[in-house]
Design a protein around this motif. Structure first.
Motif, short mmCIF file in Angstrom:
data_model
loop_
_atom_site.label_atom_id
_atom_site.label_comp_id
_atom_site.label_asym_id
_atom_site.label_seq_id
_atom_site.Cartn_x
_atom_site.Cartn_y
_atom_site.Cartn_z
N PRO A 1 0.82 -1.22 0.00
CA PRO A 1 0.00 0.00 0.00
C PRO A 1 0.85 1.27 0.00
O PRO A 1 1.92 1.31 0.61
CB PRO A 1 -0.81 -0.11 1.29
CG PRO A 1 0.00 -1.00 2.18
CD PRO A 1 0.72 -1.95 1.26
N ALA A 2 0.35 2.28 -0.69
CA ALA A 2 1.02 3.58 -0.73
C ALA A 2 0.93 4.23 0.65
O ALA A 2 0.01 3.95 1.43
CB ALA A 2 0.35 4.48 -1.77
N VAL B 1 -1.90 3.80 3.76
CA VAL B 1 -1.58 3.34 5.11
C VAL B 1 -2.06 4.36 6.14
O VAL B 1 -2.70 4.00 7.14
CB VAL B 1 -0.06 3.08 5.26
CG1 VAL B 1 0.30 2.75 6.71
CG2 VAL B 1 0.38 1.95 4.34
N LEU B 2 -1.80 5.63 5.88
CA LEU B 2 -2.23 6.70 6.78
C LEU B 2 -3.75 6.74 6.91
O LEU B 2 -4.29 6.78 8.01
CB LEU B 2 -1.70 8.05 6.30
CG LEU B 2 -2.17 9.27 7.09
CD1 LEU B 2 -1.71 9.20 8.53
CD2 LEU B 2 -1.66 10.54 6.43
N GLY B 3 -4.45 6.70 5.79
CA GLY B 3 -5.91 6.77 5.80
C GLY B 3 -6.57 5.56 6.44
O GLY B 3 -7.71 5.64 6.89
N SER B 4 -5.84 4.46 6.51
CA SER B 4 -6.38 3.22 7.08
C SER B 4 -5.89 2.94 8.50
O SER B 4 -6.20 1.90 9.07
CB SER B 4 -5.98 2.03 6.19
OG SER B 4 -6.43 2.22 4.88
N TRP B 5 -5.11 3.87 9.08
CA TRP B 5 -4.44 3.59 10.36
C TRP B 5 -5.42 3.23 11.47
O TRP B 5 -5.19 2.25 12.20
CB TRP B 5 -3.54 4.74 10.76
CG TRP B 5 -2.74 4.44 11.99
CD1 TRP B 5 -2.78 5.11 13.17
CD2 TRP B 5 -1.79 3.39 12.17
NE1 TRP B 5 -1.92 4.55 14.07
CE2 TRP B 5 -1.29 3.49 13.48
CE3 TRP B 5 -1.31 2.37 11.35
CZ2 TRP B 5 -0.33 2.61 14.00
CZ3 TRP B 5 -0.36 1.49 11.86
CH2 TRP B 5 0.12 1.61 13.17
N ALA B 6 -6.50 3.95 11.63
CA ALA B 6 -7.47 3.64 12.69
C ALA B 6 -8.05 2.24 12.50
O ALA B 6 -8.18 1.47 13.46
CB ALA B 6 -8.58 4.69 12.74
N ALA B 7 -8.36 1.88 11.27
CA ALA B 7 -8.90 0.54 10.98
C ALA B 7 -7.84 -0.53 11.21
O ALA B 7 -8.15 -1.63 11.70
CB ALA B 7 -9.42 0.48 9.55
N THR B 8 -6.58 -0.21 10.90
CA THR B 8 -5.49 -1.16 11.12
C THR B 8 -5.33 -1.45 12.61
O THR B 8 -5.23 -2.61 13.02
CB THR B 8 -4.17 -0.61 10.55
OG1 THR B 8 -4.29 -0.50 9.13
CG2 THR B 8 -2.99 -1.48 10.91
#
Length: 104
Positions: free
Chosen positions: A13-14, A18-25
């Motif tokens: 992932p770009a 990764v940043l936009g998905s951090w909370a979900a991660t």
């Protein structure tokens, strides 16, 4: 080919993803979660992992947790371990099963 490589390829992932998905991660991979994935990068300080089932996350297993005499897993190797931290730079820190002390 150099034995070390940064994570690269169409599945990695770009940074903005990764940043936009951090909370979900963090929600999907809490501390203590069991994980599996593929080694997609190797550096002298550890390996980068793409997780099975969590495509927008990058894991890092650092050599500080690697027992003496062991070697880093190869690119493409499938590994398993446990989440032990979420770092400030949007990496999920992993302790690999193969690196655990047998007494644990």
């Amino acid at each position: 080919m150099d034995e070390y490589a940064w994570p690269a390829g169409p599945r990695v992932p770009a940074p903005d993803v990764v940043l936009g998905s951090w909370a979900a991660t963090v929600a999907a991979l809490p501390v203590g979660a069991r994980v599996t994935g593929e080694v997609v990068g190797r550096q002298p300080f550890g390996i980068f992992i793409l997780f099975d089932g969590v495509p927008n996350a990058i894991g890092l297993a650092e050599i500080t947790a690697m027992p003496p005499g062991m070697e880093l897993p190869a690119l493409g190797a499938h590994v398993a371990g446990e989440v032990f931290w979420h770092s400030h730079n949007l990496q999920v820190r992993i302790r690999l099963d193969d690196w655990k002390d047998p007494a644990e």
